[in-house]
Design an enzyme around this catalytic site. Structure first.
Site, PDB file in Angstrom:
ATOM      1  N   ASP A 248       0.805  -1.217   0.000  1.00 19.97           N
ATOM      2  CA  ASP A 248       0.000   0.000   0.000  1.00 19.97           C
ATOM      3  C   ASP A 248       0.839   1.268   0.000  1.00 19.97           C
ATOM      4  O   ASP A 248       0.406   2.297  -0.516  1.00 19.97           O
ATOM      5  CB  ASP A 248      -1.006   0.002   1.156  1.00 19.97           C
TER       6      ASP A 248
ATOM      7  N   ASP B 267       3.410   0.963  13.073  1.00 20.90           N
ATOM      8  CA  ASP B 267       2.680  -0.308  13.091  1.00 20.90           C
ATOM      9  C   ASP B 267       3.309  -1.414  13.928  1.00 20.90           C
ATOM     10  O   ASP B 267       2.601  -2.107  14.643  1.00 20.90           O
ATOM     11  CB  ASP B 267       2.474  -0.844  11.670  1.00 20.90           C
TER      12      ASP B 267
END
Length: 882
Positions: A70, A480
């Site tokens: 992404d 993350d």
């Protein structure tokens, strides 16, 4: 991963897109001396670390596969090494958004051709439009077709697809599904030009959250997949039947039976959910579709799976679980091309206790699951998991049943069975690519083994970096997955930072004179936002938050580790002695300031906010605003104090509409001098001094001499060496940079989706050119074109001393056969007269012992043909050509 990663300081970037492939470097205007160096670039291995929403196998060539991420570019599978190789590292600073890949298409007619639809955000966060990149050499080089709209590789719905497809019969025809109400687009010239399919009736209407004022969740997710029916055409003739998926819960699937001239909604289709994927089994005449009530990749509360009989128009609900019993949506979908009745699907949004994989061998008549309950909460798995190659995938968890560690996955929207090998399957998760090579054990009642198939694919977003003078050479703060302590950058660490395990680490620091003391801060849904280590980051313990903290912010450790200053989100700047058992508010400095420490004086700390530099001499209790003027007025600033010298501070940052560059202070921030010629700078870091130099090497991501790149200076910024090249740019590199205090020339670069990049130099000390006499003895030359684009290329030259006498100087000449012209050359000096090139050594690489070699590289222009030179000579003597 689950968090949406948003590029920091987007508004500070200049808008606009580079046209075409990477251009040759322009000549530098007057300013600092600018040189170049040959660097070897690699990743500090983490193996994965982000969401992989798409995996694409070529249908005509065995072992040819691609993966899209992404925010971290695209990759090609290398079967011989079982690794992935990155394909979009040439994306530069200005068009950083093209590292977000919304779709990939591999041409089954000509397997050398591959296409990527790129663009990261459809809202204002990405200033540039999207593009379709095309390659005729499997992604080694690219050409670009700019689009008149944005694409969203990191937008909601990015796991649906593929939105880009090549006609398997007439490969000059491609379709692209656009977001934001832009409809369906088509190219009939192999991706060179694109036009809207005006006959297509529905641009979609679904948005994750129509009330979102940022434009992120409120964007219409648009056209989400395109599938050709290969049986409706023949080689060279366009396929007549094309299926298209639309983000519209009532009108999700359309079909054309006349090559895209007209379109109609498929009659009788299910409504109330979105068709995430549509995969066709042309052999049996079935279109399979996975549905979810949301667009993903995180959400989804209900789902179903349907089969459409293309010959009769019959719809059949083949859901492996009744919709009433789902708490998730379906997305991942694949057909075994060797056994078309075998189909697999994923429950992509089943977060707890795990994702689920479903498999049928009778076209959806009956299904089995990858795992099931025996007696709750105990599970029986059809698989075993081996994460020994990336052990951090357990996340250090020890969950209670029915959860397990490692998990089978989450955000599992990419799922593919190898079209040439029924036993091999790969699927993407929010953290890695998993796969198996004995999948067919599932059907015989045995267990299949799942392992990470992700080596070479690095997809972390890096927020901060540190390289202490002793202990581990690299500490990282990551989005993350928190961050890692690398004791060896060539190996995957056993675990990320834990106790606590931040979802994202925003800042870290170590005590310069006591590097065993390390502090990090970050984000966590519930729990502390600060942690400390006394063993160089090997083990951690949580600190105590002051009231009001909502996020990590920035943190600084005193030079001796005796105290800390923290600027967290949600409250003002704080200071503490010891390890944060209690905090007191700092005065004289605004909330949200960036904080750093002096690397010599343990009571001196620095801060910056909105154009003002702040200094504390009492351990962070009080700060005083400096009188220094002319600094950037915004907050896109990073600064550091030099180890070993009190009060020596370097500050980088700014924006294109104001002050922007690199500043230096030698009086503890009382005044700053702006470096001339550094027109933009976004990071600053220090590394081991060059041989013979006393001042540490400087590293920056900057624009110097009209060139954007990664630069090194060994003389306090008087002159600069560009250490990266057009093939190694990695999009946006503005978060952090640091040299290694133990290895001269080594630099660690933070990227926004390609992980931690590190480079090692071939330079051992630097210097100018010389005019050498021709050496004696034999020589051999290897000339390698390492990257090529329209109108330009990059090459490396290796000159070996194959004789018995050492060289103290050297000069190599050749003649270009096709009028190529060198635009920049590094690790040597050169002259070019017509097609004839003469290169000469620099002072630091003049000596070449027998059996040794020297390397240099260059960029050059070309047109029509780019043949390699066939003869090389040293003076009158020819060299062997390898």
């Amino acid at each position: 991963m689950r968090r949406t990663r948003i590029l920091t300081a987007v508004l500070a970037l200049a808008a606009g897109l580079l046209a075409g492939a990477p251009p040759a470097l322009a000549a530098a205007p007057p300013g600092p001396a600018l040189a170049a160096d040959t660097y070897t670039w690699k990743n500090a291995r983490i193996d994965g670390g982000g969401f992989v929403p798409g995996i694409v196998f070529n249908r005509s060539e065995k072992n040819l596969a691609y993966a899209r991420t992404d925010i971290g570019g695209a990759y090609r599978w290398v079967e011989a090494s079982k690794t992935w190789t990155p394909l979009l590292d040439s994306v530069g600073w200005t068009d950083w958004g093209h590292t977000g890949v919304v779709s990939l298409a591999s041409d089954s007619v000509d397997p050398d051709r591959v296409y990527a639809a790129v663009g990261t955000y459809t809202n204002s966060w990405d200033p540039g439009n999207g593009a379709v990149l095309r390659s005729a050499d499997r992604g080694a080089s690219w050409q670009k077709a700019d689009l008149p709209f944005k694409l969203g590789g990191n937008m909601p719905g990015r796991g649906m697809g593929e939105r880009l497809a090549v006609d398997p019969n007439r490969n000059s025809v491609l379709y692209l599904g656009a977001p934001s109400g832009r409809g369906l687009w088509r190219s009939t010239d192999s991706g060179v030009s694109w036009s809207q399919v005006t006959a297509f009736p529905n641009p979609g209407n679904y948005a994750q959250d129509p009330t979102d004022t940022s434009g992120y969740a409120s964007d219409n997710q648009g056209i989400v997949w395109v599938t050709f029916d290969e049986s409706s055409g023949s080689a060279g003739g366009a396929s007549q039947t094309v299926y298209v998926g639309v983000a519209d819960k009532d009108n999700a699937v359309y079909r054309s039976t006349d090559g895209g001239a007209t379109w109609s909604r498929l009659a009788g289709q299910p409504t109330g959910q979105l068709a995430h994927k549509g995969v066709l089994d042309a052999t049996n005449g079935y279109l399979y579709l996975t549905y979810s009530d949301k667009g993903g990749p995180y959400d989804g509360g209900k789902g179903s799976l349907w089969r459409y009989a293309t010959r009769t128009g019959t719809w059949t609900d083949i859901s492996p679980v009744a919709e009433a019993d789902t708490y998730y949506g379906f997305s991942g979908l694949t057909v075994d091309r060797q056994r078309p009745g075998t189909v697999m699907a994923t429950a992509y949004s089943s977060w707890w206790p795990d994702t689920q994989l479903f498999r049928t061998t009778d076209s959806g008549g009956t299904w089995t699951k990858a795992w099931d309950y025996t007696s709750y909460p105990n599970r029986s798995n059809r698989y075993t998991m081996d994460v020994s190659s990336a052990p951090w995938l357990t996340f250090g968890a020890n969950p209670s049943p029915p959860e397990q560690a490692p998990k089978l996955g989450w955000m599992t929207e990419a799922l593919e069975i190898d079209p040439f090998n029924s036993a091999r399957m790969m699927y993407g998760t929010g953290a890695t690519v998993f796969g198996t090579e004995n999948l067919t054990n599932w059907d015989s009642g045995g267990q299949f083994t799942i392992k990470p198939m992700v080596r070479g694919l690095e997809e972390t977003a890096v927020n901060d970096l540190a390289s202490p003078p002793s202990g581990a050479p690299l500490l990282s703060a990551l989005g993350d997955i928190g961050g890692f302590r690398h004791t060896d950058v060539t190996q995957v660490p056993s675990m990320m930072f834990t106790s606590p395990n931040f979802t994202s680490t925003t800042s870290l620091d170590f005590a310069e004179t006591s590097p065993g003391t390390v502090v990090r801060v970050g984000n966590l849904d519930s729990g502390p936002h600060i942690a400390f280590s006394t063993d160089n980051g090997a083990n951690w313990f949580a600190g105590t938050d002051p009231p009001g903290v909502s996020g990590g912010g920035t943190v600084a450790a005193a030079a001796d580790g005796s105290r800390f200053v923290w600027s967290p989100a949600g409250t003002g700047v704080q200071y503490t002695t010891g390890f944060g058992s209690s905090w007191a508010a700092s005065s004289g400095i605004p909330a949200g300031a960036v904080v750093e420490s002096d690397r010599v004086d343990p009571r001196t700390f620095y801060g910056f906010k909105s154009g003002v530099f702040y200094v504390s001499s009492d351990g962070g209790a009080t700060f005083t605003a400096s009188a220094a003027a002319g600094l950037p007025s915004g907050d896109s600033v990073r600064f550091k104090a030099l180890p070993g010298t009190k009060g020596d501070v370097w500050l980088a940052g700014g924006a294109s509409d104001g002050a922007y560059g690199l500043w230096h202070s030698t009086d503890g921030g009382a005044s700053f001098a702006k470096l001339s010629g550094v027109t933009e700078a976004d990071t600053i870091g220090f590394g081991k001094a060059a041989p013979g130099a006393s001042y540490q090497a400087l590293y920056t991501s900057a624009k110097i001499g009209g060139v954007r790149g990664i630069f090194r200076s060994t003389d306090q910024g008087v002159s600069w060496t560009r250490v990266n090249d057009e093939a190694h740019q990695w999009g946006w590199t503005g978060a952090a940079i640091t040299g290694d205090p133990r290895i001269y020339g080594r630099v660690y670069v933070a990227t926004n989706g390609r992980g931690v990049i590190y480079g090692d130099s071939s330079d051992t000390g630097g210097g100018g050119g010389t005019d050498p006499p021709a050496p004696t003895g034999s020589c051999a030359v290897t000339y390698t074109i390492t990257n090529q684009w329209s109108g330009g290329f990059q090459a490396d030259v290796r000159l070996a001393n194959t004789g018995t006498t050492p060289w103290s100087t050297w000069s190599l000449n050749w003649t270009f056969p096709n009028g190529q012209t060198i635009t920049q050359l590094w690790n040597a000096t050169h002259t070019q007269s017509g097609n004839t090139v003469t290169t000469k050594n620099t002072t630091w690489n003049a000596n070449v012992a027998p059996g040794s070699s020297v390397n240099f590289g260059f960029t050059a222009t070309w047109s029509n043909t780019n043949s390699r030179p066939t003869t090389f000579g040293m003076g009158e003597r020819g060299c062997a050509v390898g």
